[in-house]
Enzyme design. Structure first.
Site, PDB file in Angstrom:
ATOM      1  N   HIS A 143      43.897  50.086  35.942  1.00  0.00           N
ATOM      2  CA  HIS A 143      44.916  50.835  36.693  1.00  0.00           C
ATOM      3  C   HIS A 143      44.880  52.298  36.252  1.00  0.00           C
ATOM      4  CE1 HIS A 143      49.090  50.836  38.724  1.00  0.00           C
ATOM      5  NE2 HIS A 143      48.795  52.102  38.436  1.00  0.00           N
ATOM      6  N   PHE A 160      55.315  65.593  38.717  1.00  0.00           N
ATOM      7  CA  PHE A 160      54.205  64.640  38.690  1.00  0.00           C
ATOM      8  C   PHE A 160      53.329  64.793  39.936  1.00  0.00           C
ATOM      9  CE2 PHE A 160      52.851  60.119  39.516  1.00  0.00           C
ATOM     10  CZ  PHE A 160      52.051  59.946  38.402  1.00  0.00           C
ATOM     11  N   GLU A 161      53.944  64.786  41.102  1.00  0.00           N
ATOM     12  CA  GLU A 161      53.189  64.881  42.346  1.00  0.00           C
ATOM     13  C   GLU A 161      52.641  66.293  42.553  1.00  0.00           C
ATOM     14  OE1 GLU A 161      55.896  63.254  45.240  1.00  0.00           O
ATOM     15  OE2 GLU A 161      55.249  61.199  44.787  1.00  0.00           O
ATOM     16  N   HIS A 198      49.096  56.551  50.657  1.00  0.00           N
ATOM     17  CA  HIS A 198      50.462  56.838  50.210  1.00  0.00           C
ATOM     18  C   HIS A 198      51.476  56.065  51.050  1.00  0.00           C
ATOM     19  CE1 HIS A 198      53.929  59.125  48.771  1.00  0.00           C
ATOM     20  NE2 HIS A 198      53.142  59.627  47.830  1.00  0.00           N
ATOM     21  N   GLU A 201      57.751  49.072  40.208  1.00  0.00           N
ATOM     22  CA  GLU A 201      57.829  50.270  39.359  1.00  0.00           C
ATOM     23  C   GLU A 201      59.171  50.949  39.634  1.00  0.00           C
ATOM     24  OE1 GLU A 201      55.202  54.259  38.207  1.00  0.00           O
ATOM     25  OE2 GLU A 201      54.825  53.215  40.094  1.00  0.00           O
ATOM     26  N   HIS A 225      52.138  47.783  37.539  1.00  0.00           N
ATOM     27  CA  HIS A 225      53.342  48.067  36.749  1.00  0.00           C
ATOM     28  C   HIS A 225      54.216  46.825  36.572  1.00  0.00           C
ATOM     29  CE1 HIS A 225      52.641  52.331  36.326  1.00  0.00           C
ATOM     30  NE2 HIS A 225      52.369  52.401  37.622  1.00  0.00           N
ATOM     31  N   ASP A 264      47.304  54.357  33.810  1.00  0.00           N
ATOM     32  CA  ASP A 264      47.883  54.932  35.019  1.00  0.00           C
ATOM     33  C   ASP A 264      47.370  56.340  35.330  1.00  0.00           C
ATOM     34  OD1 ASP A 264      49.403  54.898  37.313  1.00  0.00           O
ATOM     35  OD2 ASP A 264      51.294  55.365  36.321  1.00  0.00           O
TER      36      ASP A 264
END
Length: 502
Positions: free
Chosen positions: A105, A200-201, A286, A352, A377, A434
């Site tokens: 992952h 994060f994105e 996505h 998650e 997750h 991750d």
């Protein structure tokens, strides 16, 4: 699986009788029997250890007792603050040497450390940079001044800008800062999940212009495999949207070209390093897309897997679950393979979240309804007894990514991670990282440390580590003959590790 259930029932009956018959004060033998039986059910509890392994196991236990009694216990701290302590840990140094099997992952845009991206890729010719209105960055390779695009109105040649800066080292450090989540005060910088996910994105978007440049992409894949191998990881399953790549003159390559490139680089890497088993791709889209867009993506994934059966492992939906649409929303699209008589394994991100009882919280059950091969997750799985039972019976492993769960604010103290329950029950599980580049890690050693020392506690032992490593091959997407080859390759590496450290 039926045999193990029957064995568990056969063991449980005399244990229930033993507890019920205790009457007055239980005798030590009764207590010892119960404790041994409970310990046998945890991850690695039934792994038989050799004499040499038992010696290393005893050493690990002593080291863990020391770390757990220290004033500053790394798994109880935010990883960004704990990292220096972990690096000094004797347990961590052993884990770095340990053959860990497979990384199942990891997302493609965070495979390689940002230091390599900044100090290698951004120093290449024709690299342009743009600073956006919200102080993020964009990169683009071009043989001419790029046109304004996105929220970038002014592109500068990075080499020219760097020459104007008085301190290139500080400048490069600032670029790295924009490509990771690292901060010295994470609690203040990221007060809630919304803030940390936004950063994060944003970091993914910032790195995209570097990674998707065709010449860089080849080197990037190779470097990513090398970083895994250096951490004694021997196989990778990479989640990737397989973004279109571009050349210096603006020529765009399609996904077929990108998959061929991945295939070629993997073949070269395994030829250069025979102790590395290989790599495959889990195609991802996505969860913010529409149903029709996901339908098209599923159909495309079916065709790409037919064209690249040794490269494409399956399909997943990525992105933040709490703000995205649940799996059930996409049921028409996700039912397409069965309707078309096609085979497309799923590897769904599910659970998650800490929003118990919401539609998103049902992703765990929906993932199992759609026959997911693994659960990405699975943070919420411990709160779903039926899903937990089904995943165990179906052999659906959880991909545990402890550092990600902590940094993205699902849990602060990893001793409280719900996976502690899963580990105590011996639930099918693998350890992965991750988004290592965003968290400032490489390979799997940091996540193994957090799982072994923090989540597993003092009960987790060498048998736990051994089973987790073997699980990564057992629950991979590899065909049976390659799993056998991988297990044999791993066993040789494991035996050498035990001989060197017992």
């Amino acid at each position: 699986m039926e045999v193990s259930i029957c064995r568990a029932v056969a063991t449980l009956v005399p244990l229930l009788w033993l507890v019920g018959a205790a009457g007055g004060m239980p005798v030590p033998a009764q207590r010892d029997l119960l404790m041994r039986e409970e310990a046998s059910r945890q991850t690695g509890g039934r792994v038989a250890l050799t004499v040499a392994e038992q010696k290393l196991a005893a050493r690990l236990h002593r080291l863990k007792e020391q770390e757990m009694s220290a004033a500053r216990f790394p798994p109880a701290m935010h990883f960004f603050k704990a990292k220096p302590l972990i690096q000094r840990s004797s347990i961590f140094k052993l884990l770095q040497k340990m053959p860990k099997g497979a990384a199942l992952h990891i997302h493609g845009s965070s495979l390689v450390g940002v230091e390599w991206l900044v100090r290698n890729v951004t120093y290449r010719p024709h690299c342009y940079i743009c600073f956006t209105w919200d102080n993020s960055v964009r990169f683009l390779f071009s043989d001419r001044q790029p046109f304004p695009r996105w929220d970038c109105f002014y592109w500068q040649l990075l080499a020219t800008l760097r020459a104007k800066v008085g301190d290139p080292t500080s400048f490069d450090n600032s670029l790295m800062q924009r490509l990771t989540l690292f901060t010295e005060d994470p609690d203040a910088e990221y007060p809630d999940q919304d803030v940390v996910w936004e950063k994060f994105e944003e970091a993914f978007i910032a790195a995209a212009g570097l990674i998707t440049h065709a010449p860089v992409l080849r080197d990037y894949f190779y470097q990513g495999l090398e970083e895994l191998r250096q951490d004694n990881v021997m196989y990778l399953e990479l989640r990737s949207g397989i973004s279109k790549t571009y050349e210096l003159d603006g020529t765009i390559h399609d996904k077929v070209w990108t998959l061929k490139t991945f295939q070629e680089v993997t073949k070269k890497f395994t030829a250069d390093h025979p102790d590395f088993l290989g790599a495959r791709v889990i195609l991802s889209v996505h969860r913010a897309l529409s149903v029709s867009e996901v339908k098209a993506a599923v159909q495309e994934a079916i065709q790409l897997q037919k064209s690249f059966p040794d490269v494409v492992a399956g399909f997943d939906m990525v992105g933040r679950e709490d703000s995205g649409r649940p799996l059930w929303y996409f049921r028409e699209a996700l039912s397409l393979p069965a309707q078309l008589g096609a085979t497309l394994p799923y590897f769904f991100h599910a659970g998650e979240t800490d929003e118990e009882g919401t539609d998103v919280d049902q992703n765990i059950l929906d993932a199992l309804l759609f026959n997911t091969t693994r659960i990405g997750h699975g943070y919420a799985l411990a709160h779903h007894p039926l899903a937990k039972e089904l995943s165990r019976k179906k052999g659906v492993a959880v991909e545990l990514c402890p550092i990600s769960n902590q940094v993205l604010k699902l849990v602060s103290d990893l001793r409280n991670h719900p996976a502690a329950v899963l580990m105590s029950e011996g639930h099918p599980m693998v350890i992965s990282s991750d988004d290592p580049s965003l968290f400032g890690t490489t390979g799997l050693s940091y996540d193994f440390y957090q799982a072994f020392v923090g989540i597993g506690g003092l009960k987790a032992n060498l048998g736990t580590l051994k089973e987790l490593a073997v699980n990564s091959i057992r629950y991979s997407s590899l065909p049976a003959h390659l799993k056998d080859a991988g297990r044999a390759m791993w066993q040789n590496q494991w035996d050498a590790f035990i001989a060197d450290n017992s």
